[in-house]
Scaffold this motif. Structure first.
Motif, mmCIF file in Angstrom:
data_model
loop_
_atom_site.group_PDB
_atom_site.id
_atom_site.type_symbol
_atom_site.label_atom_id
_atom_site.label_comp_id
_atom_site.label_asym_id
_atom_site.label_seq_id
_atom_site.Cartn_x
_atom_site.Cartn_y
_atom_site.Cartn_z
ATOM 1 N N ALA A 281 33.223 -109.250 -21.455
ATOM 2 C CA ALA A 281 32.052 -108.469 -20.679
ATOM 3 C C ALA A 281 31.734 -106.946 -21.297
ATOM 4 N N GLU A 282 32.621 -106.761 -22.518
ATOM 5 C CA GLU A 282 32.517 -105.361 -23.211
ATOM 6 C C GLU A 282 31.181 -105.344 -24.170
ATOM 7 N N VAL A 283 30.434 -104.613 -23.733
ATOM 8 C CA VAL A 283 29.110 -104.713 -24.550
ATOM 9 C C VAL A 283 28.976 -103.472 -25.625
ATOM 10 N N SER A 284 28.808 -103.936 -26.576
ATOM 11 C CA SER A 284 28.372 -102.897 -27.784
ATOM 12 C C SER A 284 26.914 -102.572 -27.852
ATOM 13 N N TRP A 285 26.607 -100.989 -27.496
ATOM 14 C CA TRP A 285 25.646 -100.858 -27.113
ATOM 15 C C TRP A 285 24.839 -99.927 -28.749
ATOM 16 N N THR A 286 23.998 -100.128 -28.774
ATOM 17 C CA THR A 286 23.114 -99.690 -30.121
ATOM 18 C C THR A 286 23.582 -98.128 -30.368
ATOM 19 N N GLN A 287 23.958 -97.776 -31.705
ATOM 20 C CA GLN A 287 24.087 -96.314 -32.080
ATOM 21 C C GLN A 287 22.927 -95.875 -32.647
ATOM 22 N N TRP A 288 21.909 -95.148 -32.000
ATOM 23 C CA TRP A 288 20.672 -94.794 -32.902
ATOM 24 C C TRP A 288 20.873 -93.669 -33.622
ATOM 25 N N THR A 289 20.808 -93.828 -34.999
ATOM 26 C CA THR A 289 20.867 -93.074 -36.101
ATOM 27 C C THR A 289 20.006 -92.233 -36.626
ATOM 28 N N ARG B 69 9.102 -95.001 -35.147
ATOM 29 C CA ARG B 69 10.175 -95.787 -35.717
ATOM 30 C C ARG B 69 11.530 -95.367 -35.052
ATOM 31 N N ALA B 70 12.463 -96.324 -34.915
ATOM 32 C CA ALA B 70 13.917 -96.034 -34.610
ATOM 33 C C ALA B 70 14.831 -96.786 -35.232
ATOM 34 N N PHE B 71 16.038 -96.375 -35.793
ATOM 35 C CA PHE B 71 17.058 -97.501 -36.309
ATOM 36 C C PHE B 71 18.218 -97.169 -35.936
ATOM 37 N N GLY B 72 19.067 -98.240 -35.461
ATOM 38 C CA GLY B 72 20.341 -98.171 -35.024
ATOM 39 C C GLY B 72 21.270 -99.273 -35.675
ATOM 40 N N GLN B 73 22.526 -99.495 -35.129
ATOM 41 C CA GLN B 73 23.380 -100.529 -35.548
ATOM 42 C C GLN B 73 24.329 -100.808 -33.969
ATOM 43 N N MET B 74 24.316 -102.086 -33.988
ATOM 44 C CA MET B 74 25.497 -102.550 -32.892
ATOM 45 C C MET B 74 26.611 -103.300 -33.698
#
Length: 234
Positions: free
Chosen positions: A29-37, A46-51
Motif C-alpha cells: 500500500a506504499e504509494v509512489s507519488w509523482t515528483q513534479w520537476t 504543461r507539467a512534467f514529473g516522474q513516479m
C-alpha cells in the motif's frame, strides 16, 4: 483416498487460493507519488514529473491543460493531512512534499503516462462544488480536512457515461481509478480561485517468496488429486 488425506489436501488447496486472492502485505500500500520537476503556467499549461517504482524503474507523467501555478517538490507542501485525509486501507502515505499542480479555470485537461499504469491514485486539494468530470471510472478512497478547509466528496455517473466528482465544502482526499490507464482526461466544470492535484501509484509488485511458490505447488498437486479422484469414481 481416505478422509484424513482428503482433509489435508482441502486445507492445502484453500491456503493456496487464499494466497492467490490476497491483496498483498501492508507494504504493497506504499504509494509512489509523482515528483513534479517542471511546469509552465497558462491556459495551455504543461507539467512534467516522474513516479519511481520500488524496483527503481521510472514512469514519466505529463499534464496538459490550464495551469494556474505549481509547487515543486520540497518547496511548500500543500498536502497537510488532517487525519486520514490522504491515507486509507489502500494508501499508506500521503503526497507529502512531492509537489502539486494547481488549476483555476473551466476546461479539459489530460494526464499521460509513459506506460500503462494500474492503481492510479489522484489526490486533491480543495475541489469544492466546482467538480471534475473524468473519462475513467474511480472509487473515492478518503477525504478530510486539509490546506483549504474540509468537506466531503460525492460521485455521479452522467447520462453520457462520464464520471463526475464534486465536493461539499472544501474537500481534500484521494480517489483511485478502477482500470489501468495510459491517459486520463477530465473537465473542470467551472472557474474558481484554485484547486490542486497530484497522482501516484504502487511500486513494483512484490515477487512471491520461495515458501509461497512451494505452497502454490502443493495446492496444484492437491487440486490435481481431487480431479483424478472424481474421474476415477465417475
Amino acid at each position: 483416498m481416505n478422509l484424513t488425506t482428503k482433509t489435508a489436501l482441502s486445507a492445502i488447496a484453500a491456503a493456496v487460493l487464499g494466497t492467490l486472492g490476497s491483496p498483498g502485505s501492508a507494504s504493497a500500500a506504499e504509494v509512489s507519488w509523482t515528483q513534479w520537476t517542471s511546469a509552465v503556467a497558462g491556459n495551455n499549461g504543461r507539467a512534467f514529473g516522474q513516479m519511481v517504482a520500488d524496483d527503481g524503474s521510472s514512469i514519466s507523467v505529463s499534464y496538459s491543460g490550464q495551469l494556474a501555478f505549481w509547487d515543486a517538490p520540497g518547496s511548500n507542501s500543500f498536502w497537510q493531512d488532517g487525519g486520514g485525509t490522504y491515507t486509507s486501507a489502500a494508501v499508506d502515505n500521503g503526497p507529502g512534499d512531492s509537489g502539486m499542480v494547481a488549476l483555476s479555470r473551466l476546461g479539459t485537461r489530460t494526464l499521460t503516462f509513459s506506460q500503462s499504469v494500474g492503481n492510479v491514485f489522484f489526490a486533491l486539494i480543495g475541489l469544492n462544488a466546482v467538480g471534475y468530470e473524468f473519462d475513467q471510472d474511480f472509487t473515492i478512497e478518503s477525504s478530510g480536512p486539509g490546506h483549504l478547509g474540509s468537506g466531503s466528496f460525492s460521485k455521479q455517473i452522467t447520462a453520457d457515461g462520464k464520471y463526475r466528482l464534486t465536493g461539499s465544502g472544501e474537500p481534500h482526499g484521494v480517489i483511485r481509478f478502477v482500470d489501468p490507464v495510459t491517459t486520463i482526461r477530465w473537465t473542470s466544470l467551472a472557474d474558481e480561485q484554485w484547486n490542486g492535484f497530484t497522482v501516484g501509484t504502487y511500486g513494483a509488485a512484490p515477487v512471491p517468496e520461495s515458501s509461497t511458490w512451494a505452497l502454490m505447488g502443493l495446492g496444484l498437486f492437491a487440486m490435481g488429486c481431487f480431479r483424478r479422484r472424481r474421474c476415477a469414481t465417475a
